[in-house]
Design a protein around this motif. Structure first.
Motif, PDB file in Angstrom:
ATOM      1  N   ASP A 264       1.739   9.223  -6.276  1.00  0.00           N
ATOM      2  CA  ASP A 264       1.925  10.613  -5.871  1.00  0.00           C
ATOM      3  C   ASP A 264       2.651  11.401  -6.969  1.00  0.00           C
TER       4      ASP A 264
ATOM      5  N   GLU B  92       0.811  -1.224   0.000  1.00  0.00           N
ATOM      6  CA  GLU B  92       0.000   0.000   0.000  1.00  0.00           C
ATOM      7  C   GLU B  92       0.842   1.271   0.000  1.00  0.00           C
TER       8      GLU B  92
ATOM      9  N   ALA C 121       1.004   4.078  -2.992  1.00  0.00           N
ATOM     10  CA  ALA C 121       0.761   5.501  -2.706  1.00  0.00           C
ATOM     11  C   ALA C 121       1.941   6.353  -3.175  1.00  0.00           C
TER      12      ALA C 121
END
Length: 176
Positions: A20, A12, A16
């Motif tokens: 980004d 996870e 992320a």
């Protein structure tokens, strides 16, 4: 082994990080995330970044970090033979001193990512099919070319391979 074992919860933070936009300053904007049955692909500007999903099926097991590194390195090695301009390399995603993530840092390796140069999305199979540009003759020719490449592991990269060569090849294909 069950049909699918999923240990992606450990990815996870990596997902992320790659989603980004600040991870990809050269992209100047949106990062598109595409998920397949075995990979997460992040399209950012002129680059595509691909991690293997930490999953296991009856036919593969990418739950281990070492397995994902090996398959990433092998994918780049194999695909550079026919698309050296696209497959740029494999990078470690590591823990930075500040606790964040970074590419190829000195900290602990958390996962592996393939860096690729993006190519014309109009050459994607799903797009060709939607546009009615994919035919039985095209499928047969593509299959023969793929099998030839796979059966010749000693073949070296061709500087004429890549997006432009694919477009030129595609324009020459008979339409049925």
């Amino acid at each position: 082994m069950t049909d699918q074992h999923d240990s992606e919860s450990g990815q996870e933070e990596i997902i992320a990080f790659l989603k980004d936009p600040s991870t990809h300053p050269e992209a100047a904007g949106e990062v598109r995330h595409v998920t397949t049955h075995v990979a997460h692909v992040f399209l950012a500007g002129e680059r595509a970044w691909k991690i293997k999903r930490a999953v296991a099926y009856s036919f593969l097991d990418f739950t281990g970090l070492e397995a994902r590194e090996e398959v990433c390195r092998r994918e780049v090695e194999l695909n550079r033979r026919t698309a050296p301009q696209i497959y740029l390399g494999v990078h470690a995603i590591t823990r930075a001193r500040d606790g964040g993530l970074e590419f190829d840092g000195a900290g602990e390796t958390l996962d592996w990512v393939i860096e690729m140069r993006r190519f014309d999305q109009a050459l994607m199979f799903d797009h060709l099919i939607e546009q009615g540009s994919w035919s039985r003759a095209t499928s047969s020719t593509w299959w023969i070319a793929s099998m030839t490449c796979m059966c010749r592991p000693s073949a070296s990269p061709r500087p004429t391979a890549g997006p432009r060569a694919c477009k030129a090849w595609w324009r020459k294909m008979p339409r049925t």
